[in-house]
Scaffold this motif. Sequence first.
Motif, short mmCIF file in Angstrom:
data_model
loop_
_atom_site.label_atom_id
_atom_site.label_comp_id
_atom_site.label_asym_id
_atom_site.label_seq_id
_atom_site.Cartn_x
_atom_site.Cartn_y
_atom_site.Cartn_z
N GLU A 151 -18.15 -22.21 -78.95
CA GLU A 151 -18.88 -21.61 -77.82
C GLU A 151 -19.82 -22.65 -77.20
OE1 GLU A 151 -19.18 -19.00 -75.93
OE2 GLU A 151 -17.66 -17.81 -76.93
N PRO A 152 -20.00 -22.64 -75.89
CA PRO A 152 -21.04 -23.49 -75.30
C PRO A 152 -22.39 -23.04 -75.83
CG PRO A 152 -19.71 -22.45 -73.59
CD PRO A 152 -19.33 -21.81 -74.90
N SER A 153 -23.37 -23.95 -75.78
CA SER A 153 -24.67 -23.63 -76.32
C SER A 153 -25.73 -24.31 -75.46
CB SER A 153 -24.72 -24.14 -77.76
OG SER A 153 -25.93 -23.83 -78.34
N ILE A 154 -26.87 -23.67 -75.32
CA ILE A 154 -27.93 -24.28 -74.51
C ILE A 154 -28.75 -25.21 -75.41
CG2 ILE A 154 -29.94 -23.79 -73.05
CD1 ILE A 154 -28.67 -21.08 -72.42
N PRO A 155 -28.78 -26.53 -75.10
CA PRO A 155 -29.48 -27.47 -75.99
C PRO A 155 -30.98 -27.18 -76.06
CG PRO A 155 -28.23 -28.63 -74.29
CD PRO A 155 -28.19 -27.18 -73.93
N PRO A 158 -35.57 -30.64 -74.23
CA PRO A 158 -35.92 -30.23 -72.87
C PRO A 158 -35.12 -30.94 -71.78
CG PRO A 158 -37.89 -30.70 -74.15
CD PRO A 158 -36.73 -31.09 -75.00
N LEU A 159 -34.85 -32.26 -71.97
CA LEU A 159 -34.11 -33.00 -70.94
C LEU A 159 -32.67 -32.49 -70.85
CD1 LEU A 159 -33.79 -35.29 -68.90
CD2 LEU A 159 -33.26 -36.81 -70.82
N TRP A 160 -32.03 -32.41 -72.01
CA TRP A 160 -30.63 -31.94 -72.01
C TRP A 160 -30.54 -30.50 -71.54
CZ3 TRP A 160 -27.15 -35.13 -71.34
CH2 TRP A 160 -27.16 -36.38 -71.96
N ARG A 161 -31.58 -29.72 -71.89
CA ARG A 161 -31.59 -28.31 -71.50
C ARG A 161 -31.63 -28.18 -69.97
NH1 ARG A 161 -33.35 -24.05 -74.84
NH2 ARG A 161 -33.65 -22.18 -73.63
N THR A 162 -32.49 -29.02 -69.33
CA THR A 162 -32.60 -28.97 -67.87
C THR A 162 -31.28 -29.38 -67.22
OG1 THR A 162 -34.90 -29.61 -68.14
CG2 THR A 162 -33.99 -29.81 -65.93
N SER A 222 -25.48 -30.89 -78.70
CA SER A 222 -25.72 -29.44 -78.83
C SER A 222 -25.35 -28.65 -77.58
CB SER A 222 -27.20 -29.15 -79.19
OG SER A 222 -27.51 -29.75 -80.41
N THR A 223 -24.43 -29.17 -76.78
CA THR A 223 -23.97 -28.40 -75.61
C THR A 223 -22.89 -27.40 -76.02
OG1 THR A 223 -22.41 -30.17 -75.11
CG2 THR A 223 -24.51 -30.20 -73.91
#
Length: 232
Positions: A151-155, A158-162, A222-223
């Motif tokens: 499954e995709p995942s929200i890292p 903070p940078l990767w998350r944005t 972690s994407t």
Amino acid sequence: MTETAHNRTMFDRISPRYDLLNRLLSFGLDLRWRNRAVAMLGDLHGKTALDLCCGSGDFIAILFKKYRANINLIGVDFARRMLDIGRLRFMAAPHASIILCQGDALFIPCGDRTIDAVTIGFGIRNIDDKPAALKEIHRVLRAGGRLAIVEPSIPKNPLWRTLFSFYFGRVMPFVGGVISGDHGAYQYLHDSVAAFPDPDDFVALMRSAGFANASAIPQTLSTAMIYFAEKA
Ligand SMILES: C[S@@+](CC[C@H](N)C(=O)[O-])C[C@H]1O[C@@H](n2cnc3c(N)ncnc32)[C@H](O)[C@@H]1O
């Protein structure tokens, strides 16, 4: 229309372009994640594997490439057009034992303890009642049977998350909308990723369904996550 029927018709609508967009929007990384998930299932020679929410059969193609005719493969999905594309894809492999059948992940059309391994690619987040789906998977698995979910995942970084949020929230619905002609479906895919439980919470759900050795293994910054578990 119920939410289930709505989802089914949505996947039927996007089926012709689904595989192309999957590859494109994940930059081909989904294949790497799927191969790793299959490696975690152990040796499946002579065994039976179920790909739940199989779509057009991407996981089945990888399992077939690895085991050829030495595995029984079952794909279950509720969207008929996705399955039709899968059937065309495997027509050239008539010696293989591959069955693609229309069915709901909440009522898996397999007997208790008949399956050695279950894969799910990008499917469980579409199922509202995840605990019930996990219990169904647990029911059909034999003792020692393994489950691998991608499954995709929200890292968390903070940078990767944005960057991830921009890509998933803006770029993906736009590109997916233009290529598939269905902007709403790709917006839904983004929303369903955002609504998916945190990895730790999903691991807890797997444990509550009776699974042992449940874990979330981060992929590519972690994407995405591979969720792994075993039936004791
Ligand atoms: C994003 S697609 C993934 C397809 C494929 N597993 C892959 O890895 O590319 C999600 C699939 O889940 C199926 N699906 C969603 N909810 C389902 C349910 N309750 N029962 C069976 N299939 C379901 C959809 O029809 C769709 O084909």
